[in-house]
Design a protein around this motif. Sequence first.
Motif, PDB file in Angstrom:
ATOM      1  N   GLN A 233      35.599   8.440  50.045  1.00 52.94           N
ATOM      2  CA  GLN A 233      35.581   7.420  48.964  1.00 52.94           C
ATOM      3  C   GLN A 233      36.368   6.608  49.181  1.00 52.94           C
ATOM      4  O   GLN A 233      36.188   5.050  48.739  1.00 52.94           O
ATOM      5  CB  GLN A 233      36.033   8.320  47.907  1.00 52.94           C
ATOM      6  CG  GLN A 233      36.540   7.560  46.440  1.00 52.94           C
ATOM      7  CD  GLN A 233      36.837   8.395  45.157  1.00 52.94           C
ATOM      8  OE1 GLN A 233      37.148   9.552  45.541  1.00 52.94           O
ATOM      9  NE2 GLN A 233      37.191   7.671  44.206  1.00 52.94           N
ATOM     10  N   HIS A 234      37.572   6.746  49.860  1.00 53.31           N
ATOM     11  CA  HIS A 234      38.565   5.445  49.995  1.00 53.31           C
ATOM     12  C   HIS A 234      38.433   4.851  51.252  1.00 53.31           C
ATOM     13  O   HIS A 234      38.739   3.681  51.503  1.00 53.31           O
ATOM     14  CB  HIS A 234      39.961   6.297  49.841  1.00 53.31           C
ATOM     15  CG  HIS A 234      40.259   6.927  48.569  1.00 53.31           C
ATOM     16  ND1 HIS A 234      40.221   6.080  47.111  1.00 53.31           N
ATOM     17  CD2 HIS A 234      40.346   8.166  48.125  1.00 53.31           C
ATOM     18  CE1 HIS A 234      40.556   6.957  46.120  1.00 53.31           C
ATOM     19  NE2 HIS A 234      40.491   8.177  46.549  1.00 53.31           N
TER      20      HIS A 234
ATOM     21  N   ALA B 111      45.697   5.862  51.584  1.00 50.71           N
ATOM     22  CA  ALA B 111      44.404   6.583  51.122  1.00 50.71           C
ATOM     23  C   ALA B 111      43.281   5.998  51.822  1.00 50.71           C
ATOM     24  O   ALA B 111      42.155   6.426  52.064  1.00 50.71           O
ATOM     25  CB  ALA B 111      44.123   6.667  49.752  1.00 50.71           C
ATOM     26  N   SER B 112      43.382   4.536  52.225  1.00 55.03           N
ATOM     27  CA  SER B 112      41.992   4.003  52.742  1.00 55.03           C
ATOM     28  C   SER B 112      42.325   3.795  54.376  1.00 55.03           C
ATOM     29  O   SER B 112      41.436   3.208  55.024  1.00 55.03           O
ATOM     30  CB  SER B 112      42.282   2.496  52.206  1.00 55.03           C
ATOM     31  OG  SER B 112      43.502   1.896  52.438  1.00 55.03           O
TER      32      SER B 112
END
Length: 308
Positions: A234-235, A193-194
């Motif tokens: 966000q990530h 996700a990052s």
Amino acid sequence: MWHPAADDRQLARACVDVRAGRYLSSHEVLKDAQRDFGLRAHRSLVLASEACDSDLAERWLAEEPSKEAALLWARVSSLRALRAADTEDRRAGDLGRIAFAACQRAALMAPRDPTPWVTQLSLARLQRPRDPAPQGLLTSPEGPWSLFSHILRLDPWHREAHHRFLSFFFARYGGSGKAAWDVAAFLGQRAPASSALRLLPLVALVEEHDPTSLLADRTWEQPQWKATALGAYQHWLPQVASYEFTPVLDLAYLAHALIMAHCEFEARPVFAAMGPYASRMPWSALGDPEEQLSKARLACGLPVPGSR
């Protein structure tokens, strides 16, 4: 500032030397990045773009046949082959064979470095390999899956490898929009996700965008694309501060998607993370890149460099 070296000062200085016909600093910047495969790929590609119209790569390889020289020669010869293919130059076939041999030589000299294999992957659209796709893709598109798998064994999240592989399926290179979106979703979903690789669906969206279609500019407002952009915001965006050098192109794709989705509040810190640097993509897909980027910055309440 539109220079691809961005805030990598060492790379920027090496580019100046390349334009002056000197290769010592190229050796230094590539050797310094030998354990950071993503950085090595980026630096070698930028240097090759500077050296492509000179004999520096050939001269360096003849005078000092190191693995760094072999890598730059693979990069330069591949760029020349791709340029010839894109312009329908009759020499494209011969240049492609030269480039393939150069990639093989560079890979033999540095077997743990994925960069020569990634360079070979860039040539796949000239050869159109037809390996069967793994399970999990709706369109089951055939392509250079074996070569891509080999690269992932060397570096599972190699940025350029993923982008090169995705581009194989672009319609302008003989693929299709459906296949490109399918592959982008498949690759993006398997990435952490990052990771900046979560932006791959947005890259495919820009590539396959048809400005003449009905409500074309509202495409990015659709829930799946807006969610992809906000997820990266966000990530991934919080990770950028720890990067050694600013990932300008990835930030540009994120900023562009957020602007198109009318998320100006979220786009503002993305532009801030880019600092004074800019890339022509994805802005050039919708018109003049400087004009499009200026409009996007103004929409966020940010100044436009050089304006009064």
